[in-house]
Design an enzyme around this catalytic site. Structure first.
Site, PDB file in Angstrom:
ATOM      1  N   ASP A 158      -6.165   3.775  -3.526  1.00 37.90           N
ATOM      2  CA  ASP A 158      -6.005   3.480  -2.240  1.00 37.90           C
ATOM      3  C   ASP A 158      -7.950   3.619  -1.322  1.00 37.90           C
ATOM      4  OD1 ASP A 158      -5.819   6.220  -2.809  1.00 37.90           O
ATOM      5  OD2 ASP A 158      -5.199   6.538  -0.989  1.00 37.90           O
ATOM      6  N   ASP A 207       0.670  -0.980  -0.147  1.00 40.54           N
ATOM      7  CA  ASP A 207      -0.248   0.381  -0.052  1.00 40.54           C
ATOM      8  C   ASP A 207       0.668   1.447  -0.076  1.00 40.54           C
ATOM      9  OD1 ASP A 207      -1.712   2.158   0.711  1.00 40.54           O
ATOM     10  OD2 ASP A 207      -1.723   1.366   2.513  1.00 40.54           O
ATOM     11  N   GLY A 216       1.540   5.105  -0.026  1.00 36.99           N
ATOM     12  CA  GLY A 216       0.669   6.383  -0.214  1.00 36.99           C
ATOM     13  C   GLY A 216       1.694   7.600  -0.449  1.00 36.99           C
ATOM     14  N   ASN A 217       1.275   8.587  -0.460  1.00 32.38           N
ATOM     15  CA  ASN A 217       2.126   9.409  -1.391  1.00 32.38           C
ATOM     16  C   ASN A 217       3.274  10.222   0.334  1.00 32.38           C
ATOM     17  OD1 ASN A 217       1.451  11.250  -3.672  1.00 32.38           O
ATOM     18  ND2 ASN A 217      -0.731  11.147  -1.949  1.00 32.38           N
ATOM     19  N   THR A 218       2.924   9.562   1.278  1.00 34.44           N
ATOM     20  CA  THR A 218       4.141   9.671   2.544  1.00 34.44           C
ATOM     21  C   THR A 218       4.502   8.225   2.443  1.00 34.44           C
ATOM     22  OG1 THR A 218       2.805  11.453   3.814  1.00 34.44           O
ATOM     23  CG2 THR A 218       4.529  10.215   4.659  1.00 34.44           C
ATOM     24  N   ASN A 219       3.541   7.365   3.229  1.00 38.29           N
ATOM     25  CA  ASN A 219       4.567   6.397   3.362  1.00 38.29           C
ATOM     26  C   ASN A 219       4.253   4.752   2.500  1.00 38.29           C
ATOM     27  OD1 ASN A 219       6.292   6.942   5.791  1.00 38.29           O
ATOM     28  ND2 ASN A 219       3.832   7.070   6.877  1.00 38.29           N
ATOM     29  N   THR A 220       4.684   4.355   2.067  1.00 39.01           N
ATOM     30  CA  THR A 220       4.466   2.724   1.673  1.00 39.01           C
ATOM     31  C   THR A 220       4.835   1.730   2.952  1.00 39.01           C
ATOM     32  OG1 THR A 220       5.537   3.674  -0.089  1.00 39.01           O
ATOM     33  CG2 THR A 220       5.759   0.949  -0.117  1.00 39.01           C
ATOM     34  N   VAL A 221       3.634   0.903   3.036  1.00 37.29           N
ATOM     35  CA  VAL A 221       3.228  -0.237   3.760  1.00 37.29           C
ATOM     36  C   VAL A 221       3.449  -2.270   2.983  1.00 37.29           C
ATOM     37  CG1 VAL A 221       2.426  -1.592   5.974  1.00 37.29           C
ATOM     38  CG2 VAL A 221       1.995   1.368   5.379  1.00 37.29           C
ATOM     39  N   ASP A 247      -9.671   8.471   5.532  1.00 36.17           N
ATOM     40  CA  ASP A 247      -8.546   7.511   6.213  1.00 36.17           C
ATOM     41  C   ASP A 247      -7.814   9.488   6.334  1.00 36.17           C
ATOM     42  OD1 ASP A 247      -5.651   6.609   4.980  1.00 36.17           O
ATOM     43  OD2 ASP A 247      -6.897   5.561   3.383  1.00 36.17           O
TER      44      ASP A 247
HETATM   45  N1  LIG Z   1       1.054   7.128  14.771  1.00 34.20           N
HETATM   46  C1  LIG Z   1       0.652   8.809  14.290  1.00 34.20           C
HETATM   47  N2  LIG Z   1       1.093   9.680  14.767  1.00 34.20           N
HETATM   48  C2  LIG Z   1       1.629  10.613  14.616  1.00 34.20           C
HETATM   49  N3  LIG Z   1       2.050  10.688  13.171  1.00 34.20           N
HETATM   50  C3  LIG Z   1       1.600   9.793  12.248  1.00 34.20           C
HETATM   51  C4  LIG Z   1       1.741   8.777  12.613  1.00 34.20           C
HETATM   52  N4  LIG Z   1       0.796   7.906  12.142  1.00 34.20           N
HETATM   53  C5  LIG Z   1       0.833   8.516  10.871  1.00 34.20           C
HETATM   54  N5  LIG Z   1       1.359   9.895  10.928  1.00 34.20           N
HETATM   55  C6  LIG Z   1       1.774  10.430   9.744  1.00 34.20           C
HETATM   56  O1  LIG Z   1       0.556  10.802   9.565  1.00 34.20           O
HETATM   57  C7  LIG Z   1       1.092  11.379   8.105  1.00 34.20           C
HETATM   58  C8  LIG Z   1      -0.380  10.538   6.893  1.00 34.20           C
HETATM   59  O2  LIG Z   1       0.513   9.025   6.580  1.00 34.20           O
HETATM   60  P1  LIG Z   1       0.410   7.524   6.191  1.00 34.20           P
HETATM   61  O3  LIG Z   1      -0.979   7.185   6.919  1.00 34.20           O
HETATM   62  O4  LIG Z   1       1.323   6.704   6.224  1.00 34.20           O
HETATM   63  O5  LIG Z   1       0.483   8.452   4.742  1.00 34.20           O
HETATM   64  P2  LIG Z   1       0.213   8.028   3.784  1.00 34.20           P
HETATM   65  O6  LIG Z   1      -0.921   6.946   3.539  1.00 34.20           O
HETATM   66  O7  LIG Z   1      -0.246   9.007   2.414  1.00 34.20           O
HETATM   67  O8  LIG Z   1       1.402   7.927   3.104  1.00 34.20           O
HETATM   68  C9  LIG Z   1       2.083  11.342   8.047  1.00 34.20           C
HETATM   69  O9  LIG Z   1       2.720  12.573   8.184  1.00 34.20           O
HETATM   70  C10 LIG Z   1       2.862   9.930   9.021  1.00 34.20           C
HETATM   71  O10 LIG Z   1       3.878  11.170   9.317  1.00 34.20           O
HETATM   72  C1  LIG Z   2      -6.938  11.584  -1.924  1.00 31.84           C
HETATM   73  C2  LIG Z   2      -5.006  10.885  -2.126  1.00 31.84           C
HETATM   74  C3  LIG Z   2      -4.284  11.736  -2.248  1.00 31.84           C
HETATM   75  C4  LIG Z   2      -5.084  10.052  -1.534  1.00 31.84           C
HETATM   76  O1  LIG Z   2      -4.042   9.570  -0.903  1.00 31.84           O
HETATM   77  P1  LIG Z   2      -2.555   9.756   0.117  1.00 31.84           P
HETATM   78  O2  LIG Z   2      -3.228  10.593   1.325  1.00 31.84           O
HETATM   79  O3  LIG Z   2      -2.987   8.538   0.833  1.00 31.84           O
HETATM   80  O4  LIG Z   2      -1.869   9.412   0.492  1.00 31.84           O
HETATM   81  C5  LIG Z   2      -5.158   9.586  -3.267  1.00 31.84           C
HETATM   82  O5  LIG Z   2      -6.360   8.575  -3.421  1.00 31.84           O
HETATM   83  C6  LIG Z   2      -5.496  10.357  -4.820  1.00 31.84           C
HETATM   84  O6  LIG Z   2      -4.636  10.844  -5.669  1.00 31.84           O
HETATM   85  N1  LIG Z   2      -6.641  10.513  -5.637  1.00 31.84           N
HETATM   86  C7  LIG Z   2      -6.774  11.039  -6.916  1.00 31.84           C
HETATM   87  C8  LIG Z   2      -7.723  11.194  -6.628  1.00 31.84           C
HETATM   88  C9  LIG Z   2      -9.548  11.221  -5.932  1.00 31.84           C
HETATM   89  O7  LIG Z   2      -9.052   9.992  -5.284  1.00 31.84           O
HETATM   90  O8  LIG Z   2     -10.089  11.318  -6.840  1.00 31.84           O
HETATM   91  K   LIG Z   3      -3.678   5.901   2.481  1.00 35.37           K
END
Ligand SMILES: Nc1ncnc2c1ncn2[C@@H]1O[C@H](COP(=O)(O)OP(=O)(O)O)[C@@H](O)[C@H]1O
Ligand SMILES: CC(C)(COP(=O)(O)O)[C@@H](O)C(=O)NCCC(=O)O
Ligand SMILES: [K+]
Length: 258
Positions: free
Chosen positions: A109, A6, A8-13, A129
Site C-alpha cells: 500500500d 486494495d 488493508g488490515n481492516t477493510n478491502t476496497v 495514510d
Molecule cells: N470515515 C470514517 N470514519 C470513522 N472511521 C473510519 C472512517 N473510515 C475508516 N474508518 C476506520 O479507520 C480504520 C482504518 O480503516 P481503513 O482505512 O479501511 O484501514 P485499512 O486500509 O488498514 O484496512 C478502521 O478502523 C475503520 O473502521
Molecule cells: C504498515 C502497514 C501495516 C499498514 O497497513 P494498513 O494500515 O494499510 O492495513 C503495512 O503497510 C505493512 O504491513 N507494511 C510492512 C512493513 C513496511 O511497510 O515497512
Molecule cells: K491502507
C-alpha cells in the site's frame, strides 16, 4: 475493465476502472477466510445494482495481508479469466525501485501511495495514510520510496485503551473543541485526537528537518479529513490516492508487456 483491489488490515476496497474513470468503489471487511466464490457473488450483485455492464478483463491487487491474496487470485482466474498483477510480487514492476535496507519488505500500500503521490505532485513528498496503522511514506525527488514512519492507527489506539484498562469504554473518534475533557469519554477523545494532531505535526516537522528541503504532505484514508479540519497539516487530502496508484502500476506493467 480493470478491477483494482486494495486490501488493508481492516477493510478491502474494490474499484472498477472503465478506461476513463473509476465507475464504482465498494468496501468489505478484510477476512482471509472469504472464498473466491463469496467475493464474486458480492461483487456481481453490486455490479448489477449499479448497472455496470462491461466485463472485468484485468485486475491488480495490493494487499497488506498476505493470506488473502490466494483467494483474490482465484477470484480473478476463475471468474474474470485473468492473472492479476500483485504489487510487491514477481511480475509486477514499479516505475522506480524503493531505496530501503537490504531485505526489507515495504508494505505494498505504501509503494502504491508513493507512485500515485509522485504522479500527481512530483517528488519531495510525504504521503500520510490513516489506515489500521498510520503510515508516513517519504518520496524522493525521483519518485522513489525512501522510508518513512509507522504509527498505531487511530482506531487501534482507541481499541488498545479500551482493551487494556478495565474502566475505559469503547469510544469513537471525534474532533473535540477543547483539550481538557470533563468526563471519561471526552478525556479519551481528547487524548487520541489532540495526541494525533501533535503526532502528525511533529513527525512532518522532523521529516522536513531531516530532509532539509520543502516537502509537500498529502493525506489519504478514511480518517484523513477529520484531521484536516481547521489545521494546516496537509497540502491536500485525496481519498482516491491508492486506487489511482493501482491503475498507474497496471498501466506501467501492461506497457512493459505484462
Ligand atoms: N470515515 C470514517 N470514519 C470513522 N472511521 C473510519 C472512517 N473510515 C475508516 N474508518 C476506520 O479507520 C480504520 C482504518 O480503516 P481503513 O482505512 O479501511 O484501514 P485499512 O486500509 O488498514 O484496512 C478502521 O478502523 C475503520 O473502521
Ligand atoms: C504498515 C502497514 C501495516 C499498514 O497497513 P494498513 O494500515 O494499510 O492495513 C503495512 O503497510 C505493512 O504491513 N507494511 C510492512 C512493513 C513496511 O511497510 O515497512
Ligand atoms: K491502507
Amino acid at each position: 475493465m480493470l478491477l483494482c483491489i486494495d486490501c488493508g488490515n481492516t477493510n478491502t476496497v474494490f474499484s472498477i476502472w472503465d478506461g476513463e474513470s473509476f465507475v464504482s468503489t465498494w468496501r468489505i471487511a478484510t477476512d482471509h477466510r472469504r472464498t473466491a466464490d463469496e467475493y464474486f457473488v458480492w461483487l456481481n450483485t453490486l455490479k448489477k445494482l449499479h448497472d455496470i455492464d462491461g466485463k472485468v478483463t484485468e485486475a491488480i491487487i495490493s494487499s497488506t495481508v498476505p493470506r488473502v491474496v490466494f483467494n483474490l487470485r482465484v477470484l480473478c482466474n476463475r471468474y474474470y479469466d485473468c492473472r492479476p498483477l500483485v504489487v510487491g510480487k514477481p511480475g509486477c514492476e514499479l516505475p522506480v525501485a524503493p531505496r530501503v535496507d537490504l531485505g526489507t519488505t515495504v508494505g505494498p500500500d505504501r509503494l502504491v501511495n508513493t507512485v500515485a503521490g509522485y504522479d500527481r505532485h512530483g517528488g519531495n513528498l510525504v504521503v500520510v495514510d490513516f489506515g489500521t496503522a498510520t503510515t508516513f511514506d517519504v518520496v524522493d525527488d525521483d519518485g522513489a520510496y525512501i522510508g518513512g514512519v509507522i504509527a498505531p492507527g487511530v482506531n487501534l489506539s482507541l481499541e488498545a485503551l479500551h482493551m487494556a484498562a478495565a474502566a475505559l469504554p469503547h469510544v469513537d473518534i471525534t474532533h473535540p473543541e477543547r483539550v481538557i475533557g470533563t468526563n471519561t469519554v471526552a478525556c479519551i477523545q481528547s487524548g487520541i485526537y489532540w495526541g494525533y494532531i501533535g503526532l502528525v505535526e511533529g513527525i512532518v516537522r522532523q521529516i522536513r528537518a531531516e530532509r532539509d528541503r520543502p516537502m509537500r504532505v498529502i493525506a489519504t484514508g478514511g480518517l484523513a479529513s477529520l484531521f484536516d479540519q481547521g489545521f494546516d497539516l496537509f497540502d491536500k487530502v485525496e481519498d482516491d490516492l491508492t486506487m489511482h496508484g493501482l491503475r498507474l502500476i497496471n498501466d506501467y506493467n501492461k506497457g512493459l508487456g505484462a
